[in-house]
Design an enzyme around this catalytic site. Structure first.
Site: not given
Ligand code: NAD
Ligand code: LMR
Length: 343
Positions: A174, A201
């Site tokens: 953010d 968030h």
């Molecule tokens: P993605 O699907 O590309 O990757 C997720 C990974 O997690 C996959 O490789 C999957 O196999 C693995 N996984 C699922 N269950 C699991 C488990 N029990 N143990 C270990 N690994 C496991 O998704 P992504 O784009 O990498 O996003 C991941 C998460 O991060 C989402 O929930 C997304 O919303 C979040 N996110 C948060 C922020 C933030 O600012 N905090 C920003 C972007 C995304």
């Molecule tokens: C973000 O802020 O990009 C992440 O929390 C992923 C989303 O779901 O927007």
């Protein structure tokens, strides 16, 4: 474990590395083969602060580890195929554990729509961490962060190992976005822009304090549009990716920044302040147990939670709206663990 040969290399490489590094730091990434996990692991591999990288996923982590292990820095990379034993081994002795494991949004979804899938994933990974390495600094990336962080706290409480100083919801993206968006508006260098972003968030829980930025003069429609863009920046990426997920590359940078700041603070560097969603005293009197604000980091994790400072009436309204949603998101996480305790 990735291979025995790698384990042998580990010791030699560790010795070589310890000559130059101030400390030995292992970092574990759970969900390492995902959209965030892969670039985050690559950035960690490039960091001189990291001596060992443990990559765990339910699929593909050994392959990602083999790939990243060829990057020519001294740190050792190990990939772990899914099993409780491997997970415990990946977590053991890690100074920092990052959890990007979980599903991302598709267009039309809110972060809260991810709760049903991600709550149990994060609960179980927190359970494993509480057992294998409760002292690690635990950084939660998986959404909805406003609920997954309270889930981790509840799991740790069940094991009597909860330390609020070591649990962090990663909200760094953010402030990364806020500094970029304000620099686009003002034609400045984003690296010189610092925007404090507080709250949580998701959507209206994300509260940028523009009055404390370099540009307190932004007002009227320009201010409303900028605040809205910071609050809903994630949606821009979800929409543009059109069903293929949400922010991964900018998130990897943000997650790396948080992890590296924790390691720098552990090394004794002073004055390291990051925004993060933590167990916070700021709004506990209103029943809001967790809140993101600037936090000074120290060797033990949270050193000092900074207050909000002076905010104007517009920002006060944003905070009021934030607290209403945030309270519900936090309670949802707490209730989930009560109703569905880890097995
Ligand atoms: P993605 O699907 O590309 O990757 C997720 C990974 O997690 C996959 O490789 C999957 O196999 C693995 N996984 C699922 N269950 C699991 C488990 N029990 N143990 C270990 N690994 C496991 O998704 P992504 O784009 O990498 O996003 C991941 C998460 O991060 C989402 O929930 C997304 O919303 C979040 N996110 C948060 C922020 C933030 O600012 N905090 C920003 C972007 C995304
Ligand atoms: C973000 O802020 O990009 C992440 O929390 C992923 C989303 O779901 O927007």
């Amino acid at each position: 474990m990735f291979s025995l040969r790698r384990t042998t290399q580990t010791l030699a490489q560790k010795r070589a590395f310890s000559a130059s590094a101030s400390q030995y730091y292992k970092v574990a990434v759970l969900g390492a083969a995902g959209g965030i996990g892969q670039p985050l692991s690559l950035l960690l591999k490039l960091s001189p602060k990291v001596t060992e990288l443990a990559l765990y996923d339910v699929r593909g982590a050994p392959g990602v580890a083999a790939d990243i292990s060829h990057v020519n820095t001294n740190s050792v990379v190990k990939g772990y195929a899914p099993s409780p034993e491997n997970l415990a081994e990946a977590l053991k002795d890690a100074e920092v554990v990052l959890i990007p494991a979980g599903v991302p949004r598709k267009p039309g979804m809110s972060r809260d729509d991810l709760f049903n899938t991600n709550a149990s994933i994060v609960r179980d990974l927190a359970d494993a961490t509480a057992k294998a390495n409760p002292k690690a600094k635990l950084c939660i990336i998986a959404n909805p962060v406003n609920s997954t962080v309270p889930i981790c706290a509840e799991v740790y409480k069940r094991h009597n190992v909860y330390n609020p100083k070591t649990l962090f919801g990663v909200t760094t993206l953010d402030v990364v976005r806020a500094s970029r968006f304000i620099s686009e508006l003002k034609s400045t260098d984003p690296l010189n822009e610092k925007v404090t972003v507080v709250g949580g968030h998701s959507g209206v829980t994300i509260v940028p304090l523009l009055s404390q930025s370099n540009h307190p003069d932004i007002s009227g429609e320009a201010r409303d549009a900028l605040v809205n863009r910071i609050q809903f920046g994630g949606d821009e990426v979800v929409k543009a990716k059109d069903g293929a997920g949400s922010a991964t590359l900018s998130m990897a940078l943000a997650g790396f920044r948080m992890a590296e700041s924790l390691l720098r603070a552990k090394d004794g560097e002073k004055g390291i302040v990051e925004p993060t969603f933590v167990d916070s005293p700021l709004f506990k009197d209103q029943g809001v147990e967790f809140f993101a604000s600037n936090v000074e980091l120290g060797p033990e994790g949270v050193k000092e939670i900074k207050g909000l400072g002076d905010i104007n009436s517009y920002e006060k309204e944003l905070i009021d709206a934030c607290l209403k949603d945030l309270k519900k998101n936090i309670e949802k996480g707490i209730e989930f663990v009560k109703a569905n305790p880890p097995k």
